[in-house]
Design a protein around this motif. Structure first.
Motif, PDB file in Angstrom:
ATOM      1  N   GLU A  72       0.811  -1.212   0.000  1.00 22.53           N
ATOM      2  CA  GLU A  72       0.000   0.000   0.000  1.00 22.53           C
ATOM      3  C   GLU A  72       0.850   1.270   0.000  1.00 22.53           C
ATOM      4  OE1 GLU A  72      -2.469  -0.770   3.405  1.00 22.53           O
ATOM      5  OE2 GLU A  72      -4.056  -1.571   2.160  1.00 22.53           O
ATOM      6  N   GLN A 123     -17.216   3.642   8.671  1.00 19.00           N
ATOM      7  CA  GLN A 123     -17.037   2.493   7.798  1.00 19.00           C
ATOM      8  C   GLN A 123     -18.291   1.620   7.787  1.00 19.00           C
ATOM      9  OE1 GLN A 123     -13.208   0.426   8.199  1.00 19.00           O
ATOM     10  NE2 GLN A 123     -12.424   2.253   9.227  1.00 19.00           N
ATOM     11  N   GLY A 129     -16.416  -4.295  -2.942  1.00 17.28           N
ATOM     12  CA  GLY A 129     -15.211  -3.544  -2.604  1.00 17.28           C
ATOM     13  C   GLY A 129     -14.671  -2.778  -3.802  1.00 17.28           C
ATOM     14  N   ASP A 130     -14.729  -3.404  -4.980  1.00 21.94           N
ATOM     15  CA  ASP A 130     -14.266  -2.731  -6.193  1.00 21.94           C
ATOM     16  C   ASP A 130     -15.197  -1.574  -6.566  1.00 21.94           C
ATOM     17  OD1 ASP A 130     -12.069  -4.412  -6.457  1.00 21.94           O
ATOM     18  OD2 ASP A 130     -13.198  -5.869  -7.643  1.00 21.94           O
ATOM     19  N   CYS A 144     -14.338   1.273  -4.292  1.00 24.02           N
ATOM     20  CA  CYS A 144     -13.089   1.916  -4.738  1.00 24.02           C
ATOM     21  C   CYS A 144     -13.343   2.845  -5.926  1.00 24.02           C
ATOM     22  CB  CYS A 144     -12.047   0.864  -5.104  1.00 24.02           C
ATOM     23  SG  CYS A 144     -11.428  -0.030  -3.669  1.00 24.02           S
ATOM     24  N   ILE A 175     -14.950   6.002  -4.611  1.00 21.61           N
ATOM     25  CA  ILE A 175     -13.939   6.820  -3.930  1.00 21.61           C
ATOM     26  C   ILE A 175     -13.070   7.548  -4.960  1.00 21.61           C
ATOM     27  CG2 ILE A 175     -11.850   6.709  -2.504  1.00 21.61           C
ATOM     28  CD1 ILE A 175     -13.243   4.430  -0.924  1.00 21.61           C
ATOM     29  N   LYS A 176     -12.659   6.829  -5.996  1.00 18.42           N
ATOM     30  CA  LYS A 176     -11.815   7.444  -7.037  1.00 18.42           C
ATOM     31  C   LYS A 176     -12.578   8.551  -7.771  1.00 18.42           C
ATOM     32  CE  LYS A 176      -8.322   7.687  -9.924  1.00 18.42           C
ATOM     33  NZ  LYS A 176      -7.077   8.279  -9.547  1.00 18.42           N
ATOM     34  N   ASP A 226      -6.999   7.241  -4.793  1.00 20.60           N
ATOM     35  CA  ASP A 226      -6.867   5.836  -5.166  1.00 20.60           C
ATOM     36  C   ASP A 226      -7.159   4.972  -3.948  1.00 20.60           C
ATOM     37  OD1 ASP A 226      -6.132   6.270  -7.817  1.00 20.60           O
ATOM     38  OD2 ASP A 226      -4.030   6.548  -7.273  1.00 20.60           O
ATOM     39  N   ALA A 227      -7.834   3.859  -4.175  1.00 23.81           N
ATOM     40  CA  ALA A 227      -8.144   2.930  -3.096  1.00 23.81           C
ATOM     41  C   ALA A 227      -8.034   1.505  -3.616  1.00 23.81           C
ATOM     42  CB  ALA A 227      -9.562   3.194  -2.583  1.00 23.81           C
ATOM     43  N   ALA A 268      -9.408  -2.564  -2.872  1.00 24.21           N
ATOM     44  CA  ALA A 268     -10.550  -3.247  -2.281  1.00 24.21           C
ATOM     45  C   ALA A 268     -10.205  -3.884  -0.935  1.00 24.21           C
ATOM     46  CB  ALA A 268     -11.093  -4.301  -3.247  1.00 24.21           C
ATOM     47  N   ASN A 321      -8.464  -2.693   1.506  1.00 27.78           N
ATOM     48  CA  ASN A 321      -8.626  -1.690   2.562  1.00 27.78           C
ATOM     49  C   ASN A 321      -8.958  -0.343   1.905  1.00 27.78           C
ATOM     50  OD1 ASN A 321      -8.611  -0.164   4.853  1.00 27.78           O
ATOM     51  ND2 ASN A 321      -6.490  -0.566   5.399  1.00 27.78           N
ATOM     52  N   PRO A 322     -10.216  -0.150   1.491  1.00 31.40           N
ATOM     53  CA  PRO A 322     -10.553   1.063   0.738  1.00 31.40           C
ATOM     54  C   PRO A 322     -10.459   2.359   1.539  1.00 31.40           C
ATOM     55  CG  PRO A 322     -12.525  -0.215   1.211  1.00 31.40           C
ATOM     56  CD  PRO A 322     -11.351  -1.033   1.661  1.00 31.40           C
TER      57      PRO A 322
END
Length: 176
Positions: free
Chosen positions: A29, A90, A113-114, A117, A120-121, A127-128, A130, A132-133
């Motif tokens: 990360e 969360q 999770g994707d 992400c 978020i983007k 950037d994240a 999946a 740990n977004p």
């Protein structure tokens, strides 16, 4: 152009280790964060200014204080860090994501999770991953993300109501 100095490299790795985002190789990360901030995959290739930008981002993530020492008690359901997204935020974000998934018209092959992400983007320009977004989000970005997801749900409700032929008054309108 001035190259990265050894104290900067040590500081980047030290803060990364304190945040728990270091690992093995260039796929951890920390290296993903460096790539997101500078576009470079290697910390050794950074310039002095790029290293300063990475250090500032890491310090922002750290909340300006040292990471707490690990406690011997049971870990929380969602991990959190000082200045970052709280466990409660969360939980709320995941609840909203599951509500969005429940309202999908057709089955969606993309993992939740994707999808998170991608949101978020798109919305926060961060950037994240999946796994740990929330790793690089601040507390206020967590609040913003919650409001964005609530907006997505309201938009879906309006579309569903329109497709049902039901006209519902908009709560946001003020009587004129």
């Amino acid at each position: 152009m001035r190259k990265i100095e050894s104290f900067q490299m040590k500081k980047i790795y030290a803060i990364g280790h304190a945040l728990g985002i270091t690992g093995n190789g260039s796929e951890d990360e920390l290296h993903i964060l460096v790539s997101g901030v500078t576009g470079k995959d290697s910390i050794k290739e950074l310039s002095y200014q790029e290293a300063m930008a990475v250090i500032k981002r890491l310090e922002d993530l750290q909340g300006g204080t040292a990471a707490p020492k690990p406690s011997s008690r049971k870990p929380k359901e969602h991990s959190q860090r000082p200045g970052g997204v709280t466990s409660g935020q969360q939980k709320k974000i995941w609840a909203l994501m599951y509500e969005l998934k429940k309202r999908d018209k057709s089955p969606n092959e993309v993992l939740l999770g994707d999808r998170l992400c991608a949101v978020i983007k798109k919305e926060l320009h961060v950037d994240a991953i999946a796994k740990n977004p929330f790793a690089w989000l601040t507390f206020s970005q967590g609040n913003t993300l919650i409001e964005v997801l609530k907006g997505y749900l309201k938009s879906l409700e309006r579309k569903e109501a329109a497709s049902d032929g039901i006209v519902r008054p908009c709560e946001d309108r003020k009587p004129g």
